[in-house]
Scaffold this motif. Structure first.
Motif, PDB file in Angstrom:
ATOM      1  N   LEU A 109      51.371  44.868  34.343  1.00 54.48           N
ATOM      2  CA  LEU A 109      51.437  46.406  34.851  1.00 54.48           C
ATOM      3  C   LEU A 109      52.423  46.260  36.300  1.00 54.48           C
ATOM      4  N   PHE A 110      53.040  45.166  36.147  1.00 51.06           N
ATOM      5  CA  PHE A 110      54.574  45.828  36.774  1.00 51.06           C
ATOM      6  C   PHE A 110      55.415  45.965  37.128  1.00 51.06           C
ATOM      7  N   PRO A 111      56.067  46.692  37.334  1.00 52.04           N
ATOM      8  CA  PRO A 111      57.821  46.973  36.896  1.00 52.04           C
ATOM      9  C   PRO A 111      58.656  45.984  37.279  1.00 52.04           C
ATOM     10  N   ALA A 112      59.698  46.479  37.072  1.00 52.75           N
ATOM     11  CA  ALA A 112      60.879  44.939  37.012  1.00 52.75           C
ATOM     12  C   ALA A 112      60.862  44.689  38.491  1.00 52.75           C
ATOM     13  N   ALA A 113      61.262  46.206  39.405  1.00 51.53           N
ATOM     14  CA  ALA A 113      61.559  45.002  41.371  1.00 51.53           C
ATOM     15  C   ALA A 113      60.428  44.318  41.947  1.00 51.53           C
ATOM     16  N   TRP A 114      59.275  44.561  40.885  1.00 52.40           N
ATOM     17  CA  TRP A 114      58.072  43.777  41.933  1.00 52.40           C
ATOM     18  C   TRP A 114      58.226  42.144  41.769  1.00 52.40           C
ATOM     19  N   ASP A 115      59.414  41.670  40.628  1.00 53.22           N
ATOM     20  CA  ASP A 115      59.275  40.494  40.045  1.00 53.22           C
ATOM     21  C   ASP A 115      59.733  39.467  41.395  1.00 53.22           C
ATOM     22  N   GLY A 116      58.637  38.636  41.633  1.00 54.76           N
ATOM     23  CA  GLY A 116      58.525  37.172  42.659  1.00 54.76           C
ATOM     24  C   GLY A 116      57.548  38.160  43.874  1.00 54.76           C
ATOM     25  N   ASP A 117      57.178  38.843  43.591  1.00 53.55           N
ATOM     26  CA  ASP A 117      56.612  39.564  45.262  1.00 53.55           C
ATOM     27  C   ASP A 117      55.252  39.470  45.315  1.00 53.55           C
ATOM     28  N   PHE A 118      54.287  39.231  44.103  1.00 54.03           N
ATOM     29  CA  PHE A 118      53.290  38.812  44.253  1.00 54.03           C
ATOM     30  C   PHE A 118      52.613  37.816  45.035  1.00 54.03           C
ATOM     31  N   ALA A 119      53.607  36.593  44.866  1.00 55.03           N
ATOM     32  CA  ALA A 119      52.544  35.268  45.484  1.00 55.03           C
ATOM     33  C   ALA A 119      52.974  35.694  47.207  1.00 55.03           C
ATOM     34  N   GLY A 120      54.487  36.881  47.692  1.00 47.40           N
ATOM     35  CA  GLY A 120      54.144  37.315  48.847  1.00 47.40           C
ATOM     36  C   GLY A 120      53.118  38.388  49.852  1.00 47.40           C
ATOM     37  N   PHE A 121      53.037  39.041  48.572  1.00 46.27           N
ATOM     38  CA  PHE A 121      51.561  39.594  48.986  1.00 46.27           C
ATOM     39  C   PHE A 121      50.460  39.512  49.444  1.00 46.27           C
ATOM     40  N   GLN A 122      49.804  38.208  48.528  1.00 40.71           N
ATOM     41  CA  GLN A 122      48.790  37.148  49.040  1.00 40.71           C
ATOM     42  C   GLN A 122      47.593  37.922  48.646  1.00 40.71           C
ATOM     43  N   PHE A 123      47.325  38.672  47.613  1.00 34.35           N
ATOM     44  CA  PHE A 123      45.979  39.552  47.219  1.00 34.35           C
ATOM     45  C   PHE A 123      45.055  38.474  47.570  1.00 34.35           C
ATOM     46  N   GLY A 124      45.187  37.415  47.313  1.00 32.37           N
ATOM     47  CA  GLY A 124      44.070  36.566  46.786  1.00 32.37           C
ATOM     48  C   GLY A 124      42.697  36.591  47.979  1.00 32.37           C
ATOM     49  N   ARG A 125      44.041  35.712  48.888  1.00 29.07           N
ATOM     50  CA  ARG A 125      43.792  35.348  50.562  1.00 29.07           C
ATOM     51  C   ARG A 125      43.166  36.959  50.897  1.00 29.07           C
ATOM     52  N   ALA A 126      44.078  38.120  50.772  1.00 27.81           N
ATOM     53  CA  ALA A 126      43.616  39.141  51.483  1.00 27.81           C
ATOM     54  C   ALA A 126      41.724  39.382  51.452  1.00 27.81           C
ATOM     55  N   VAL A 127      41.727  39.259  49.726  1.00 26.90           N
ATOM     56  CA  VAL A 127      40.651  39.004  49.112  1.00 26.90           C
ATOM     57  C   VAL A 127      39.250  38.599  49.758  1.00 26.90           C
ATOM     58  N   VAL A 128      39.324  37.473  49.892  1.00 30.80           N
ATOM     59  CA  VAL A 128      38.162  36.714  50.264  1.00 30.80           C
ATOM     60  C   VAL A 128      38.463  36.863  51.375  1.00 30.80           C
ATOM     61  N   LEU A 129      39.464  36.963  52.788  1.00 23.62           N
ATOM     62  CA  LEU A 129      39.420  37.167  54.209  1.00 23.62           C
ATOM     63  C   LEU A 129      38.525  38.621  54.199  1.00 23.62           C
ATOM     64  N   GLN A 130      38.490  39.846  53.368  1.00 26.14           N
ATOM     65  CA  GLN A 130      38.283  40.953  53.062  1.00 26.14           C
ATOM     66  C   GLN A 130      36.396  41.040  53.127  1.00 26.14           C
ATOM     67  N   HIS A 131      36.206  40.038  52.219  1.00 26.99           N
ATOM     68  CA  HIS A 131      34.693  39.603  51.516  1.00 26.99           C
ATOM     69  C   HIS A 131      34.084  38.084  51.850  1.00 26.99           C
ATOM     70  N   PRO A 132      34.033  38.549  53.089  1.00 24.30           N
ATOM     71  CA  PRO A 132      33.524  36.509  53.439  1.00 24.30           C
ATOM     72  C   PRO A 132      32.092  36.639  52.632  1.00 24.30           C
ATOM     73  N   GLY A 133      31.696  37.367  52.418  1.00 23.91           N
ATOM     74  CA  GLY A 133      30.189  38.010  51.290  1.00 23.91           C
ATOM     75  C   GLY A 133      29.355  38.264  50.567  1.00 23.91           C
ATOM     76  N   ALA A 134      30.593  37.858  50.302  1.00 22.02           N
ATOM     77  CA  ALA A 134      30.964  38.379  48.543  1.00 22.02           C
ATOM     78  C   ALA A 134      29.968  37.440  47.661  1.00 22.02           C
ATOM     79  N   LEU A 135      29.057  37.800  46.698  1.00 16.27           N
ATOM     80  CA  LEU A 135      28.351  37.927  45.625  1.00 16.27           C
ATOM     81  C   LEU A 135      29.067  36.320  44.733  1.00 16.27           C
ATOM     82  N   ASP A 136      29.522  36.398  43.924  1.00 12.03           N
ATOM     83  CA  ASP A 136      30.158  35.568  43.552  1.00 12.03           C
ATOM     84  C   ASP A 136      32.098  35.633  42.991  1.00 12.03           C
ATOM     85  N   LEU A 137      32.426  35.074  42.597  1.00 14.80           N
ATOM     86  CA  LEU A 137      33.794  35.066  42.486  1.00 14.80           C
ATOM     87  C   LEU A 137      34.492  36.207  41.240  1.00 14.80           C
TER      88      LEU A 137
END
Length: 349
Positions: free
Chosen positions: A61-89
């Motif tokens: 899925l990643f365009p070549a221009a995105w190499d190295g940018d994934f960690a900087g976006f912090q997708f995992g941290r964003a989702v955990v912050l946004q959904h503190p009441g999530a039922l499961d992982l």
């Protein structure tokens, strides 16, 4: 609407662009109304990042221009912050896939970037194909087969298709359909912004806010009940007062994005954000426009807080839903305020 095709406002330049960029302040915007967010579990965020990157790279899925940018976006941290009441992982992972897919479509289709293939020109054709990856073609067998091949051949289309497929395994049919329609709203907002860019139109403030009510985070807010493991029934969700607080939450958090993205967008004076639009309409400097934009956000946030509190007395289920909206908004603010890889504040205080 004819006036949209003929009127163009010039944007005033910033009073001290170099000084603004040198400041590189971090942290929460002073004076911005926000609730504190529940802390993100770093281990959970790291596991989500691992899952999401594995999923995205497995689907190429990643365009070549995105190499190295994934960690900087912090997708995992964003989702955990946004959904503190999530039922499961698993439900957090599904939310993360949708967030990632929406960013891929936005970046690869909508942004003026030759490396990623995006452009304002011809955007409608690309976005109708993107919508079909969520709302599939129903036709004769031959065109259906060709459509399926087309979806599989394009990274942004694959991201939408497989993200929604995984979400639908955890959500009810009505929750899934709700999301599909809210992404169509998002696409309409993308088209409006691109159309204005093509004719160099500078909208009035209220017009800009209309566009941002569509081009905003509403698809992320649409899934708060599914991620938390319950459903706000369709007949309740469709009520005008529920729709209003949902829109207010989306509008407040989208202005938050405008405010935190403002400094990095100064290098593109034609880029639309609320401070730039206020400055153009009120013929004021960017500092005054930025602080006015903070006030606009606060008034929207106050309306959301007041009206959602009144609605929460209607039933425990509505109270749970409005609290889910509020926690998403605060978690998203925390992600913006602490993501120093992406955001720095202007020197306006």
């Amino acid at each position: 609407m004819e006036k949209l095709m003929t009127t163009s406002l010039s944007l005033p330049g910033p009073p001290d662009l170099a000084g603004t960029l040198r400041a590189r302040r971090t942290g929460a915007i002073p004076g911005l109304t926000h609730r504190p967010a529940a802390p993100a579990d770093p281990e959970k965020a790291a596991e989500l990042d691992r899952r999401l990157e594995t999923w995205a790279r497995g689907l190429d899925l990643f365009p070549a221009a995105w190499d190295g940018d994934f960690a900087g976006f912090q997708f995992g941290r964003a989702v955990v912050l946004q959904h503190p009441g999530a039922l499961d992982l698993e439900r957090l992972t599904a939310a993360g896939k949708l967030l990632l897919a929406e960013n891929i479509v936005d970046n690869c289709y909508c942004e003026e970037d030759e490396d990623k293939g995006g452009s304002h020109r011809g955007l409608g054709g690309r976005l109708i194909m993107a919508q079909s990856a969520l709302d599939p073609l129903h036709s004769a067998p031959e065109p259906e087969a060709e459509w399926q091949q087309g979806v599989q051949a394009d990274g942004p289309l694959r991201s939408y298709h497989f993200a929604l497929k995984d979400y639908a395994l955890l959500a009810t049919p009505s929750q899934t359909d709700r999301l599909v329609h809210d992404i169509a709203r998002l696409h309409l907002g993308y088209l409006a912004e691109a159309a204005w860019a093509e004719i160099r139109y500078r909208p009035r403030v209220w017009e800009y806010l209309v566009m941002r009510q569509f081009n905003n985070f509403r698809p992320c807010l649409s899934i708060v009940d599914a991620v938390d493991g319950y459903e706000l029934p369709e007949q309740v969700y469709a009520r005008p007062e529920i729709q209003r607080v949902t829109a207010l939450a989306g509008n407040a958090t989208t202005i938050v994005n405008d405010l935190y993205s403002f400094t990095k967008e100064l290098s593109d004076p034609g880029h639309l954000n609320l401070p730039q639009v206020v400055a153009a309409n009120e013929r004021c400097g960017l500092k005054a426009a930025y602080l006015k934009s903070v006030e606009i956000h606060n008034r929207i946030m106050d309306a959301f807080d007041e009206e959602s509190a009144a609605l929460s007395t209607a039933s425990p289920l509505v109270a749970r839903y409005t609290e889910g909206l509020a926690t998403w908004v605060s978690g998203n603010h925390e992600w913006h305020a602490t993501n120093t890889h992406r955001y720095h504040l202007p020197n306006y205080w």
